[in-house]
Enzyme design. Sequence first.
Site, short mmCIF file in Angstrom:
data_model
loop_
_atom_site.label_atom_id
_atom_site.label_comp_id
_atom_site.label_asym_id
_atom_site.label_seq_id
_atom_site.Cartn_x
_atom_site.Cartn_y
_atom_site.Cartn_z
N SER A 96 0.31 -1.32 0.70
CA SER A 96 -0.15 -0.15 1.44
C SER A 96 1.06 0.66 1.89
CB SER A 96 -0.98 -0.56 2.65
OG SER A 96 -1.48 0.56 3.34
N HIS A 110 -0.13 8.76 1.25
CA HIS A 110 -0.66 7.42 1.48
C HIS A 110 -1.07 6.82 0.15
CE1 HIS A 110 -4.51 5.07 1.70
NE2 HIS A 110 -3.74 4.31 2.45
N ARG A 114 -5.23 -2.80 -3.90
CA ARG A 114 -5.57 -4.10 -3.32
C ARG A 114 -6.54 -4.88 -4.21
NH1 ARG A 114 -7.79 0.12 -0.69
NH2 ARG A 114 -10.06 0.27 -0.60
N ARG A 263 -1.29 -8.63 11.18
CA ARG A 263 -0.11 -8.32 11.99
C ARG A 263 -0.20 -6.88 12.47
NH1 ARG A 263 5.50 -6.65 10.85
NH2 ARG A 263 6.87 -7.61 12.40
#
Length: 303
Positions: A96, A110, A114, A263
Amino acid sequence: MITDQTLSKETISQFFMDLQNRICQSLEAADGVGRFRTDAWERPGGGGGRSRTIAGGAVIEKGGVGYSAVHGEATEATLRSLNLTEPAEFYATGVSIVLHPHSPRVPIIHMNVRYFEMSSGHSWFGGGIDLTPHYVDDADARWFHQYLKTVCDRHDAAYHPRFKTWADEYFYIPHRQETRGVGGIFFDYLKPASPAHKADLFAFVQDVGNAFAPIYTHFMVNNRDLPFGEREKQWQLLRRGRYVEFNLVWDRGTKFGLETNGRTESILMSMPPQANWIYDFHAEPASPEADTLSKLVKGIDWV
């Protein structure tokens, strides 16, 4: 060469890890000053990742290129979002990226690619690339969309119109009634029907990931020296505010990361270094800012 016999989650994860390395090298070369720092991290519930961040470059003010491969027990919220009821383990891996430039003439970009699989046997690919110019330049938007169309057409002529529309719908800020930028492509839940189909889908996702560096370095090189002043910088801060609103309120990836105890620093590295909100702001009629707002709508056919 990836074949349907060798395509495992480990193979997919290794491609994403290598992709992160190659993209960071390309961005450092194009920036000329900025260098990435690396933070390796572990997720308490299983797996971990590697966050690579850059700040204070010649072109890039702040950015992140994150890789992760996490696994564990799917939460109830995740199961509901997937229309699943039985408890299951998940495995999610991907890259990402969000980059915020110094210059309001260089767009925000962006990308996410995935792969997700469940112990129940479900698996799918997702991802996309979208562009958020502070000022919409028609020629830049056309170039960007043509590049993505070429990538899509190598795999399926139906991909670009489908995924372009999906991006227009997804990267939309309902409470502002405007798109986040000029869109791009977005796809999710691309589920393989067979091992061979899984290899085909992965080849497409690889091509999307490999398109990122040439796309963004094009804008870094071509737009970095375009002139701007304080007016344009203040507008940039307002547009960054819209970016924050979308990511925190609407983005599914942000929600998934927080729901699965990811995270926090890595999840929120997409935030700009500064942003601004002015109460009841209205662009001056016939101004460059008003022109940009007029193009933050769904359904523009850029190619």
